[in-house]
Design an enzyme around this catalytic site. Structure first.
Site, PDB file in Angstrom:
ATOM      1  N   SER A 192       0.850  -1.256  -0.133  1.00 21.03           N
ATOM      2  CA  SER A 192       0.016   0.056  -0.181  1.00 21.03           C
ATOM      3  C   SER A 192       0.806   1.151   0.019  1.00 21.03           C
ATOM      4  O   SER A 192       1.726   1.396  -0.791  1.00 21.03           O
ATOM      5  CB  SER A 192      -0.907  -0.043   1.114  1.00 21.03           C
ATOM      6  N   ASP A 249      -8.139  -4.911  -6.830  1.00 23.47           N
ATOM      7  CA  ASP A 249      -7.683  -3.905  -5.960  1.00 23.47           C
ATOM      8  C   ASP A 249      -7.712  -2.460  -6.215  1.00 23.47           C
ATOM      9  O   ASP A 249      -7.379  -2.381  -7.503  1.00 23.47           O
ATOM     10  CB  ASP A 249      -6.115  -4.291  -5.553  1.00 23.47           C
ATOM     11  N   HIS A 303      -7.269  -5.397  -1.675  1.00 23.11           N
ATOM     12  CA  HIS A 303      -6.100  -4.699  -1.562  1.00 23.11           C
ATOM     13  C   HIS A 303      -5.715  -5.158  -0.231  1.00 23.11           C
ATOM     14  O   HIS A 303      -4.411  -5.130   0.077  1.00 23.11           O
ATOM     15  CB  HIS A 303      -6.482  -3.229  -1.224  1.00 23.11           C
TER      16      HIS A 303
END
Length: 332
Positions: A192, A249, A303
């Site tokens: 991330s 994602d 994600h």
């Protein structure tokens, strides 16, 4: 489409973030039962060999799995990272683990040594701020990068967050290179926001002479900069740079491709929904057959779940553990 027998579907096990990152013992997850520990045996054996961190010059699912666990460990409490006794603290890091942290920017990571490499791992946005962070990514501001690339522009928040840790990182690398050798390579990972920081760090540390950077594996990485930045990155960095994406994602689609000129660089590795197969994408960074094929109905859940090593339906996804201290909003 390359076949990669990683696991069955990533079952959404009902583990709280604190359970997933509570202290463990003996380098193995404390909360896992005997069955689960047995399933992790092959992974522990893989890590037991220093050769497991040898670069193959191409995408390596074994390395990717190791870096998922290292990225997952960054979300754990600082004390459990430094003692290397958390449920994701499986890699046999040699010597001490050095925590890097900035409570103002809410950033965190660590450095360790394993298999002849200095490992640098960055934490992403903690779960409680994730939705707001994703929303703000749609309006990312750019700033100039470095004088070596006058046309380069990168996301201002990503650069500021990485910069807030840089002095600590350089200090740790200097100490470790004095201990293990000046030519000791770096291996960098993150998930991330941590993935964006990993990309920035890999180039920045190389330009400053702290390399060589042997490999970079990131997971769920947002776009970091413009085309000039990506072109510059490709001329400087080695080929062992892999940006792993998962199905729908949402984060790899942000900031939007046509907003302020943001683009991805190679090499994307795109996993299908159940992560049973993957595609090593073309060198454009924006392969329409990979993550870019999805532009609607994107998923935060995708994600939060990336490949993990397991031979049955017992799954241990990347955890998002709340850190100790610091509850303000994340930098954008």
């Amino acid at each position: 489409l390359h076949t990669c027998r990683i696991s069955g579907w990533l079952a959404r096990r009902a583990l709280t973030s604190r359970e997933r990152c509570r202290p463990g013992g003996g380098g193995a997850p404390a909360m896992l039962g005997a069955k689960a520990l047995g399933l992790l045996g092959p992974l522990l054996g893989l890590w037991a060999s220093k050769a497991s961190f040898a670069s193959a010059g191409k995408y390596d699912t074994g390395l990717a799995t190791q870096y998922v666990y290292l990225s997952g460990a960054t979300y754990c409490d600082p004390a459990t990272i430094e003692s290397w006794k958390c449920n994701y603290c499986i890699a046999p890091l040699e010597g001490s683990v050095t925590l890097v942290q900035n409570l103002t920017t809410h950033s965190q990571g660590f450095l360790g040594y394993s298999g002849g490499k200095i490992i640098l791992a960055f934490r992403g946005t903690v779960e409680k701020y994730l939705r707001d962070w994703i929303e703000d990514l749609s309006f990312g501001r750019t700033v100039g990068y470095r004088e070596e690339c006058p046309n380069c522009a990168v996301h201002s928040g990503f650069l500021a967050t990485y910069s807030s840790l840089k002095a600590q990182i350089v200090s740790a690398i200097s100490f470790m290179k004095a201990k293990y050798g000046a030519d000791t390579p770096l291996a960098i990972t993150g998930h991330s926001l941590g993935a964006a920081m990993a990309q920035l760090a890999s180039l920045d540390l190389t330009l400053d002479g702290w390399g060589p950077v042997q490999e970079v594996y990131t997971f769920g990485q947002p776009r970091v900069g413009n085309q000039a930045y990506i072109d510059f990155y490709k001329t400087v960095m080695p080929s062992e740079i892999f940006r792993v994406t998962h199905w729908r994602d949402t984060v790899p689609h942000l900031p939007p491709e046509h907003l302020l000129g943001y683009v991805h660089g190679p090499r994307e590795v795109f996993y299908v929904e159940d992560m049973s197969t993957f595609r090593v994408c073309d060198g454009s960074g924006e392969d329409p057959a990979c993550s870019d094929q999805h532009n609607v109905d994107l998923s935060i859940d995708d994600h939060l779940h990336y490949l993990t090593y397991v031979n049955s339906s017992e799954i241990f996804p990347i955890s998002l553990c709340e850190p100790l201290g610091g509850t303000d909003s994340m930098p954008m």
